[in-house]
Design a protein around this motif. Sequence first.
Motif, PDB file in Angstrom:
ATOM      1  N   VAL A  11      -9.209 -11.495  13.755  1.00  0.00           N
ATOM      2  CA  VAL A  11      -8.870  -9.998  14.026  1.00  0.00           C
ATOM      3  C   VAL A  11      -7.324  -9.723  13.423  1.00  0.00           C
ATOM      4  O   VAL A  11      -7.236  -8.441  12.977  1.00  0.00           O
ATOM      5  N   SER A  12      -6.325 -10.651  13.574  1.00  0.00           N
ATOM      6  CA  SER A  12      -4.982 -10.061  13.102  1.00  0.00           C
ATOM      7  C   SER A  12      -5.162 -10.158  11.513  1.00  0.00           C
ATOM      8  O   SER A  12      -4.289  -9.126  11.098  1.00  0.00           O
ATOM      9  N   ALA A  13      -5.807 -10.817  10.727  1.00  0.00           N
ATOM     10  CA  ALA A  13      -6.109 -10.764   9.457  1.00  0.00           C
ATOM     11  C   ALA A  13      -6.807  -9.440   8.985  1.00  0.00           C
ATOM     12  O   ALA A  13      -6.282  -8.842   8.071  1.00  0.00           O
ATOM     13  N   GLY A  14      -7.668  -9.180   9.990  1.00  0.00           N
ATOM     14  CA  GLY A  14      -8.385  -7.823   9.524  1.00  0.00           C
ATOM     15  C   GLY A  14      -7.424  -6.604   9.738  1.00  0.00           C
ATOM     16  O   GLY A  14      -7.490  -5.437   8.921  1.00  0.00           O
ATOM     17  N   VAL A  15      -6.799  -6.720  10.708  1.00  0.00           N
ATOM     18  CA  VAL A  15      -5.697  -5.401  11.147  1.00  0.00           C
ATOM     19  C   VAL A  15      -4.679  -5.548  10.096  1.00  0.00           C
ATOM     20  O   VAL A  15      -4.444  -4.267   9.518  1.00  0.00           O
ATOM     21  N   LEU A  16      -4.040  -6.702   9.738  1.00  0.00           N
ATOM     22  CA  LEU A  16      -3.219  -6.964   8.476  1.00  0.00           C
ATOM     23  C   LEU A  16      -3.595  -5.953   7.343  1.00  0.00           C
ATOM     24  O   LEU A  16      -2.953  -5.378   6.721  1.00  0.00           O
ATOM     25  N   LEU A  17      -4.848  -6.409   6.901  1.00  0.00           N
ATOM     26  CA  LEU A  17      -5.683  -5.857   5.656  1.00  0.00           C
ATOM     27  C   LEU A  17      -5.527  -4.421   5.747  1.00  0.00           C
ATOM     28  O   LEU A  17      -5.521  -3.864   4.748  1.00  0.00           O
ATOM     29  N   PHE A  18      -6.059  -3.953   6.876  1.00  0.00           N
ATOM     30  CA  PHE A  18      -6.172  -2.648   7.048  1.00  0.00           C
ATOM     31  C   PHE A  18      -5.030  -1.749   6.846  1.00  0.00           C
ATOM     32  O   PHE A  18      -5.006  -0.898   6.239  1.00  0.00           O
ATOM     33  N   LEU A  19      -4.072  -2.583   7.354  1.00  0.00           N
ATOM     34  CA  LEU A  19      -2.810  -1.646   7.486  1.00  0.00           C
ATOM     35  C   LEU A  19      -2.096  -1.467   6.076  1.00  0.00           C
ATOM     36  O   LEU A  19      -1.257  -0.932   5.409  1.00  0.00           O
ATOM     37  N   SER A  20      -2.256  -2.814   5.229  1.00  0.00           N
ATOM     38  CA  SER A  20      -1.770  -2.982   3.961  1.00  0.00           C
ATOM     39  C   SER A  20      -2.515  -2.274   2.846  1.00  0.00           C
ATOM     40  O   SER A  20      -1.888  -2.076   1.786  1.00  0.00           O
ATOM     41  N   LEU A  21      -3.891  -1.882   2.881  1.00  0.00           N
ATOM     42  CA  LEU A  21      -4.574  -1.288   1.997  1.00  0.00           C
ATOM     43  C   LEU A  21      -4.027  -0.087   1.392  1.00  0.00           C
ATOM     44  O   LEU A  21      -4.060   0.077  -0.065  1.00  0.00           O
ATOM     45  N   PRO A  22      -3.531   1.021   2.094  1.00  0.00           N
ATOM     46  CA  PRO A  22      -2.835   2.004   1.420  1.00  0.00           C
ATOM     47  C   PRO A  22      -1.756   1.538   0.311  1.00  0.00           C
ATOM     48  O   PRO A  22      -1.642   2.095  -0.721  1.00  0.00           O
ATOM     49  N   MET A  23      -0.855   0.658   1.006  1.00  0.00           N
ATOM     50  CA  MET A  23       0.021   0.293   0.122  1.00  0.00           C
ATOM     51  C   MET A  23      -0.195  -0.640  -1.247  1.00  0.00           C
ATOM     52  O   MET A  23       0.316  -0.336  -2.159  1.00  0.00           O
ATOM     53  N   ILE A  24      -1.326  -1.291  -0.952  1.00  0.00           N
ATOM     54  CA  ILE A  24      -1.760  -1.946  -2.193  1.00  0.00           C
ATOM     55  C   ILE A  24      -2.471  -1.150  -3.255  1.00  0.00           C
ATOM     56  O   ILE A  24      -2.194  -1.506  -4.392  1.00  0.00           O
ATOM     57  N   ALA A  25      -2.898   0.234  -2.687  1.00  0.00           N
ATOM     58  CA  ALA A  25      -3.479   1.113  -3.648  1.00  0.00           C
ATOM     59  C   ALA A  25      -2.483   1.644  -4.261  1.00  0.00           C
ATOM     60  O   ALA A  25      -2.504   2.000  -5.574  1.00  0.00           O
ATOM     61  N   VAL A  26      -1.230   1.934  -3.642  1.00  0.00           N
ATOM     62  CA  VAL A  26      -0.271   2.571  -4.335  1.00  0.00           C
ATOM     63  C   VAL A  26       0.563   1.554  -5.531  1.00  0.00           C
ATOM     64  O   VAL A  26       0.862   2.047  -6.543  1.00  0.00           O
ATOM     65  N   ILE A  27       0.516   0.287  -4.955  1.00  0.00           N
ATOM     66  CA  ILE A  27       1.237  -0.513  -6.024  1.00  0.00           C
ATOM     67  C   ILE A  27       0.448  -0.549  -7.195  1.00  0.00           C
ATOM     68  O   ILE A  27       0.651  -0.544  -8.594  1.00  0.00           O
ATOM     69  N   TRP A  28      -0.975  -0.795  -7.133  1.00  0.00           N
ATOM     70  CA  TRP A  28      -2.065  -0.776  -8.288  1.00  0.00           C
ATOM     71  C   TRP A  28      -1.792   0.530  -8.993  1.00  0.00           C
ATOM     72  O   TRP A  28      -1.861   0.452 -10.188  1.00  0.00           O
ATOM     73  N   LEU A  29      -1.669   1.632  -8.301  1.00  0.00           N
ATOM     74  CA  LEU A  29      -1.756   2.775  -9.267  1.00  0.00           C
ATOM     75  C   LEU A  29      -0.311   3.055  -9.751  1.00  0.00           C
ATOM     76  O   LEU A  29      -0.536   3.595 -10.934  1.00  0.00           O
ATOM     77  N   SER A  30       0.843   2.416  -9.360  1.00  0.00           N
ATOM     78  CA  SER A  30       2.225   2.449  -9.920  1.00  0.00           C
ATOM     79  C   SER A  30       2.110   1.832 -11.575  1.00  0.00           C
ATOM     80  O   SER A  30       2.693   1.938 -12.310  1.00  0.00           O
ATOM     81  N   PHE A  31       1.196   0.896 -11.684  1.00  0.00           N
ATOM     82  CA  PHE A  31       0.949   0.455 -13.004  1.00  0.00           C
ATOM     83  C   PHE A  31      -0.095   1.139 -13.936  1.00  0.00           C
ATOM     84  O   PHE A  31      -0.540   0.915 -15.132  1.00  0.00           O
ATOM     85  N   SER A  32      -0.297   2.395 -13.386  1.00  0.00           N
ATOM     86  CA  SER A  32      -1.251   3.313 -14.339  1.00  0.00           C
ATOM     87  C   SER A  32      -0.534   3.577 -15.800  1.00  0.00           C
ATOM     88  O   SER A  32       0.516   3.703 -15.782  1.00  0.00           O
ATOM     89  N   PRO A  33      -1.392   3.470 -16.924  1.00  0.00           N
ATOM     90  CA  PRO A  33      -0.703   3.873 -18.148  1.00  0.00           C
ATOM     91  C   PRO A  33      -0.832   5.354 -18.319  1.00  0.00           C
ATOM     92  O   PRO A  33       0.095   5.804 -19.250  1.00  0.00           O
ATOM     93  N   THR A  34      -1.345   6.217 -17.502  1.00  0.00           N
ATOM     94  CA  THR A  34      -1.339   7.652 -17.841  1.00  0.00           C
ATOM     95  C   THR A  34      -0.777   8.570 -16.658  1.00  0.00           C
ATOM     96  O   THR A  34      -0.804   7.976 -15.650  1.00  0.00           O
ATOM     97  N   GLU A  35      -0.613   9.706 -16.914  1.00  0.00           N
ATOM     98  CA  GLU A  35       0.000  10.465 -15.849  1.00  0.00           C
ATOM     99  C   GLU A  35      -1.245  10.981 -14.769  1.00  0.00           C
ATOM    100  O   GLU A  35      -0.923  11.371 -13.910  1.00  0.00           O
TER     101      GLU A  35
END
Length: 256
Positions: A11-35
């Motif tokens: 349960v703790s791992a699931g909550v941590l993953l849920f809270l981290s998903l938005p930031m993981i998406a932001v980090i992934w998008l920060s490596f986008s090659p286009t505007e």
Amino acid sequence: MMSPSRLLLGVSAGVLLFLSLPMIAVIWLSFSPTELLSFPPSGLSLRWYADFFVSDRWVMATRNSLLVGGATMAVATLLGTAAALGLHLGQFRGRALLLALLTLPMVTPFIVTAASMFFAFSLVGLAGTLPGLVLGHTVVAVPFVLVSVLASLATFDATLLRAASSLGATPWMAFRRVLLPRIWPGVAAGAVFAFATSLDEFVITLFLAGPGQFTLPRQMYANVREYMTPTILAAASLLFAVSVLLLLLTEALRRR
């Protein structure tokens, strides 16, 4: 049947993953090659990180954030440690009330605190100045230092100070050679919290900072309002990385 410990861990791992998903998406998008942002990005590039480090606006905002954060950390650590020592070692009535007042900025809405500071600092000419901005950040950072140092003092034996005094030690010598070596992890953790609080503070900065005192959060806000580029995602990712490092540092100090 799954054991309670494994269930709690899952349960703790699931909550941590849920809270981290938005930031993981932001980090992934920060490596986008286009505007043009699309998820997942079409490729990987360090273009926006390079733009962050060469842009005058972002470099100035980073420098201001580090300058204000460092000054806030120094002042808040000094004041918070002194207040904690006075509350722990002092014998007077109203200590609980004084502690509640000193920690009030932690629970007061920042918009209320920022508006009050703006009008008060305007009367004495501190609004729109760097010292005023540092003082504003210090107000909300001191409670974190206070709580951290009080936690360290809870395990300190005050008889050691009396023993040092009986052996001829001055108050400053007793503090430096007896008290501080035993509570320094709490002081250091409070200093880290004070720096992190200042680095992340936006509302008070928006009210008190002058035109040339853009910090990273304020520059990110301006970037969203004026012309949003993926550079803001790179800045957010770097701030997140710094926050994680500060959290790990605080945990290491707490274990001491």
